[in-house]
Each structure stands twice: as structure tokens, then as C-alpha cells.
Write a protein that holds these residues in place. Structure first.
Motif, mmCIF file in Angstrom:
data_model
loop_
_atom_site.group_PDB
_atom_site.id
_atom_site.type_symbol
_atom_site.label_atom_id
_atom_site.label_comp_id
_atom_site.label_asym_id
_atom_site.label_seq_id
_atom_site.Cartn_x
_atom_site.Cartn_y
_atom_site.Cartn_z
ATOM 1 N N TYR A 79 0.826 -1.199 0.000
ATOM 2 C CA TYR A 79 0.000 0.000 0.000
ATOM 3 C C TYR A 79 0.865 1.255 0.000
ATOM 4 O O TYR A 79 1.902 1.306 0.661
ATOM 5 C CB TYR A 79 -0.907 0.009 1.231
ATOM 6 C CG TYR A 79 -2.022 -1.006 1.153
ATOM 7 C CD1 TYR A 79 -3.213 -0.707 0.508
ATOM 8 C CD2 TYR A 79 -1.883 -2.267 1.718
ATOM 9 C CE1 TYR A 79 -4.241 -1.635 0.422
ATOM 10 C CE2 TYR A 79 -2.900 -3.204 1.643
ATOM 11 C CZ TYR A 79 -4.081 -2.879 0.996
ATOM 12 O OH TYR A 79 -5.081 -3.799 0.919
ATOM 13 N N THR A 80 0.445 2.269 -0.736
ATOM 14 C CA THR A 80 1.103 3.567 -0.739
ATOM 15 C C THR A 80 0.113 4.632 -0.286
ATOM 16 O O THR A 80 -1.100 4.491 -0.476
ATOM 17 C CB THR A 80 1.643 3.918 -2.134
ATOM 18 O OG1 THR A 80 0.554 3.878 -3.079
ATOM 19 C CG2 THR A 80 2.714 2.926 -2.564
ATOM 20 N N LEU A 81 0.622 5.698 0.305
ATOM 21 C CA LEU A 81 -0.238 6.733 0.861
ATOM 22 C C LEU A 81 -0.703 7.695 -0.223
ATOM 23 O O LEU A 81 0.084 8.097 -1.083
ATOM 24 C CB LEU A 81 0.497 7.493 1.959
ATOM 25 C CG LEU A 81 0.903 6.673 3.182
ATOM 26 C CD1 LEU A 81 1.587 7.569 4.207
ATOM 27 C CD2 LEU A 81 -0.300 5.986 3.805
ATOM 28 N N PRO A 82 -1.970 8.085 -0.206
ATOM 29 C CA PRO A 82 -2.498 9.034 -1.198
ATOM 30 C C PRO A 82 -2.074 10.462 -0.889
ATOM 31 O O PRO A 82 -1.568 10.751 0.199
ATOM 32 C CB PRO A 82 -4.015 8.864 -1.050
ATOM 33 C CG PRO A 82 -4.210 8.431 0.372
ATOM 34 C CD PRO A 82 -3.009 7.592 0.715
ATOM 35 N N THR A 83 -2.315 11.343 -1.850
ATOM 36 C CA THR A 83 -1.957 12.749 -1.674
ATOM 37 C C THR A 83 -3.155 13.692 -1.714
ATOM 38 O O THR A 83 -3.023 14.854 -1.336
ATOM 39 C CB THR A 83 -0.967 13.192 -2.767
ATOM 40 O OG1 THR A 83 -1.600 13.078 -4.050
ATOM 41 C CG2 THR A 83 0.289 12.334 -2.737
ATOM 42 N N ASN A 84 -4.309 13.211 -2.178
ATOM 43 C CA ASN A 84 -5.476 14.093 -2.211
ATOM 44 C C ASN A 84 -6.754 13.277 -2.046
ATOM 45 O O ASN A 84 -6.764 12.061 -2.280
ATOM 46 C CB ASN A 84 -5.512 14.943 -3.479
ATOM 47 C CG ASN A 84 -5.582 14.126 -4.745
ATOM 48 O OD1 ASN A 84 -6.660 13.917 -5.298
ATOM 49 N ND2 ASN A 84 -4.437 13.635 -5.230
ATOM 50 N N TYR A 85 -7.824 13.951 -1.653
ATOM 51 C CA TYR A 85 -9.027 13.270 -1.192
ATOM 52 C C TYR A 85 -10.279 14.007 -1.667
ATOM 53 O O TYR A 85 -10.281 15.229 -1.846
ATOM 54 C CB TYR A 85 -9.064 13.210 0.341
ATOM 55 C CG TYR A 85 -7.820 12.649 0.975
ATOM 56 C CD1 TYR A 85 -7.759 11.319 1.377
ATOM 57 C CD2 TYR A 85 -6.696 13.444 1.166
ATOM 58 C CE1 TYR A 85 -6.615 10.799 1.949
ATOM 59 C CE2 TYR A 85 -5.537 12.923 1.734
ATOM 60 C CZ TYR A 85 -5.509 11.605 2.126
ATOM 61 O OH TYR A 85 -4.372 11.097 2.687
#
Length: 391
Positions: A79-85
């Protein structure tokens, strides 16, 4: 963590505030306004070991490995962390459990895992999900938020799956594997008029603060798939890279994480590595990374949840399709069942298929049954496999 911060005084409630302060003798006074709220959206510990919740040793059980070529083709293994939501905030009114309405909806995008917004007194539901970061700016994940109570995630169709001439009812479509994303759905968040309902007063910001947990959890699960070729002796020289697994959910509920009951076949890429050592034996291994919404009608992941599948579609078998290339310029698509492995690892895991190549029937020279990267499935070890893919 959702930190609720109070801001400027609202004239309509100033008199109420003054009376409240005089009678209670509490300083500093609670500021009543269109409330300023700071929202924190931490990501759950999205380590493979945490999400899978199964006993495994990645170094010992994952023979294929993950090198720079794999990362270049398919990204990081986990898993990689997102940057926008995306955020959907629903004002419910003065009572909890109220309906979601267009008038009470506030929809917006944020580019870090926190945001500040104004709130009114009353109750709110908050739905947030991560957007997709891709190198070329494209994505196959499709989010439909037209239903305010059920935001739905699906993927697009990848490519046709040509019919087997001996089995006219064979599958005809493949779906793209969804990109990894996360969501959170805290409900009935209360913006209170009572200062004692807040956790502390921030002297620097001159605001009351209330803390609420809202953790972003994965809605897509990762399977590491490996096909171990024993006794190959050079007869199988590679793979077309085409692989697919049947009976995964075609959609998931972004609000709850529960998957849909309609199955589909998910396509993923693979490659072969030669001369690897598995338990002291030199073998060739075909491997790839598969992402999926999960099995059909399955509860969403919660930290500490059981890995075993407990949904209502245990009748659906999971088959893996893969295409081998032979040293006589022929190629053939094979199928095998992996149902038990999928159902014992419902939130992802390592799927391993062992193939004794000395027992594999080599097609006639030059027989190419999967031109253009398309599958023409031939069934070995099973009398018949029929599977309908919804379009």
C-alpha cells in the motif's frame, strides 16, 4: 482524528452565550458561530501484514520477489499513501440519523489529509475517500456518488475474452483491477452548543477543540500471485503476461466497504523469472500483483478482522487463467482453481500455484491460441467451467 475548532461569535446567539457565561461562571466563553472545524484524516496502518491479518513470512513464502522491473511495471508491492481526497459532508439538522439531502451536501477536494471548514450547530455525516495518484494521470477506478447514501466504486472493462470454440458460453469480458484507495465514514458528528462537550480550550487559537477519530481504511485488497513451474527443463520459455482471476466483486460500497454480490473476472499482468530457488529446488516462477475489491458480498476490512471469508457467495469458485509460451513457438491458456486460497485470505494475501511441467501437454508447434494478448481458455483437469461476466 477530527478536531472541531470553534471560531467567531454569531450575533444571533450572542445573547444566549452571555447568559450562559454569567450563570456558569466559566471562562473563556464558548464562541458560537458558523463553526470553524479542523478535520484530520489519518490513514490506518496499511502494512500488508496488518491488512492481511494472516500468518505469513514475505521473505520465505513469496518466492517471486519484487525487483526494479516489477516496480516500474506495476508500482510498489504494498500500500502507498495518497496525496489528495474527495470529501462529502452532509448536514443532518438538529437530530442525529437524519437523511442526506442535496441542500445539506458540501462536496470538495483536499490536497492533504486535513481541512478546515465552517459548520452549523447540529449533526453531520462525513464521507471521505482518497483519489488516485498515477504516473500518467489516468485511472480505471470509477466513483459514482449520485446516490447520497451509497457511493459506489467500480472499474472499467479491460479487454474482450474470446469465446472457446468448444465452449460457446465461455466468459467474454475482463475487468481492470481497481487502484488502491481508502475511505472513512464517521456518522452523527455533533457540533454542540455546550462548551463542556469539548475536550479543551486552545489558548493560542482561542477556540474550543473536540477530538473525534475518523480513520481512512483500504477498500481495495492486494494479492501477490505466483505460479511455480517445477521440472520445466526449458519447455516453457515464458508467458504472454496475461492473467485473470474469476469471481471477485465487480463493485464496492465506498461508505461501508461492503462488496457487491455480482462477480466479475479481473485481469492483471505477470512476468516470468528463471532459475529461482524454492526449498532447495531450482524453478521458474511467474508472478504478479493483483488488486481487487475482494470477494462478493464481503464485509469491509476492519483492523483485527478475520481473514476468512464469511459472505453469502461461497458458491462462487475462483479460477486463475494464465498463458504459457513454449519452445516450439506455441502458446496455451491454462486454468486452475484457487478458491480455498482466496476464501482463506479474503482481504488479500499470497496465492501460490504449483505446476509440474513434466505433466503439461505441449501444444503442436506454432499453435498460438492467445494472439494479441487475448485469452482463448482451454480447461485442463476440469470437465467444464462456465462463467458469465456482467457487462
Amino acid at each position: 482524528m477530527i478536531a472541531l475548532l470553534r471560531s467567531r461569535l454569531a450575533p444571533a446567539v450572542a445573547a444566549l452565550l452571555a447568559a450562559l457565561s454569567l450563570h456558569s461562571c466559566i471562562e473563556p466563553p464558548l464562541k458560537l458561530a458558523s463553526e470553524s472545524v479542523l478535520v484530520d484524516l489519518p490513514i490506518v496502518n496499511a502494512d500488508l501484514r496488518v491488512v492481511w491479518n494472516i500468518d505469513f513470512d514475505l521473505q520465505a513464502d513469496w518466492y517471486y520477489g519484487w525487483d526494479d522491473t516489477d516496480r516500474q511495471m506495476w508500482g510498489e508491492i504494498g500500500y502507498t499513501l495518497p496525496t489528495n481526497y474527495e470529501v462529502r459532508r452532509y448536514y443532518l439538522g438538529t437530530e442525529p440519523g437524519g437523511p442526506h439531502t442535496r441542500e445539506g451536501l458540501d462536496a470538495f477536494t483536499i490536497f492533504e489529509n486535513r481541512f478546515r471548514r465552517t459548520y452549523y450547530f447540529g449533526y453531520y455525516d462525513l464521507l471521505a475517500w482518497s483519489n488516485i495518484d498515477s504516473k500518467d494521470g489516468t485511472q480505471v477506478l470509477v466513483i459514482d456518488d449520485s446516490n447520497l447514501d451509497y457511493v459506489k466504486a467500480t472499474t472499467s472493462v479491460s479487454r474482450g475474452l474470446s469465446r472457446d470454440p468448444e465452449n460457446p458460453d465461455q466468459v467474454t469480458a475482463l475487468y481492470n483491477q481497481p487502484e488502491v484507495f481508502f475511505s472513512t465514514y464517521p456518522r452523527d458528528i455533533h457540533i454542540s452548543e455546550r462548551f463542556e462537550d469539548y475536550d479543551y480550550y486552545d489558548e493560542e487559537l482561542q477556540t474550543y477543540v473536540k477530538n473525534i477519530t475518523a480513520t481512512m481504511k483500504p477498500l481495495v485488497y492486494i494479492y501477490l500471485v505466483q505460479i511455480v513451474l517445477h521440472n520445466n527443463d526449458g519447455r516453457i520459455i515464458g508467458t504472454t503476461g496475461d492473467c485473470a482471476v474469476s469471481a471477485f466483486a465487480s463493485a464496492t460500497n465506498v461508505n461501508t466497504g461492503r462488496t457487491g454480490s455480482v462477480p466479475c473476472m479481473v485481469y492483471f499482468g505477470s512476468r516470468m523469472k528463471r532459475g529461482l530457488s524454492v526449498n532447495g529446488e531450482t524453478v521458474d516462477v511467474i508472478g504478479g500483483r493483483l488488486t481487487t475489491f475482494g470477494l462478493c458480498d464481503m464485509e469491509g476490512w476492519e483492523e483485527g478482522s478475520k481473514a476468512e471469508y464469511s459472505g453469502s457467495r461461497q458458491d462462487l469458485p475462483n479460477y486463475i487463467y494464465y498463458t504459457l509460451k513454449f519452445d516450439n513457438a506455441s502458446q496455451k491458456t491454462f486454468v486452475a482453481t484457487i478458491t480455498d486460497q482466496c476464501q482463506s485470505q479474503s482481504h488479500g494475501g499470497i496465492i501460490t500455484l504449483h505446476v509440474d511441467c513434466s505433466k503439461v501437454e505441449v501444444p503442436p508447434p506454432g499453435d498460438v491460441s492467445s494472439t494479441g494478448g487475448m485469452f482463448y481458455p482451454t480447461i485442463d483437469d476440469y470437465e467444464n467451467v462456465d462463467y458469465d461476466i456482467p457487462m
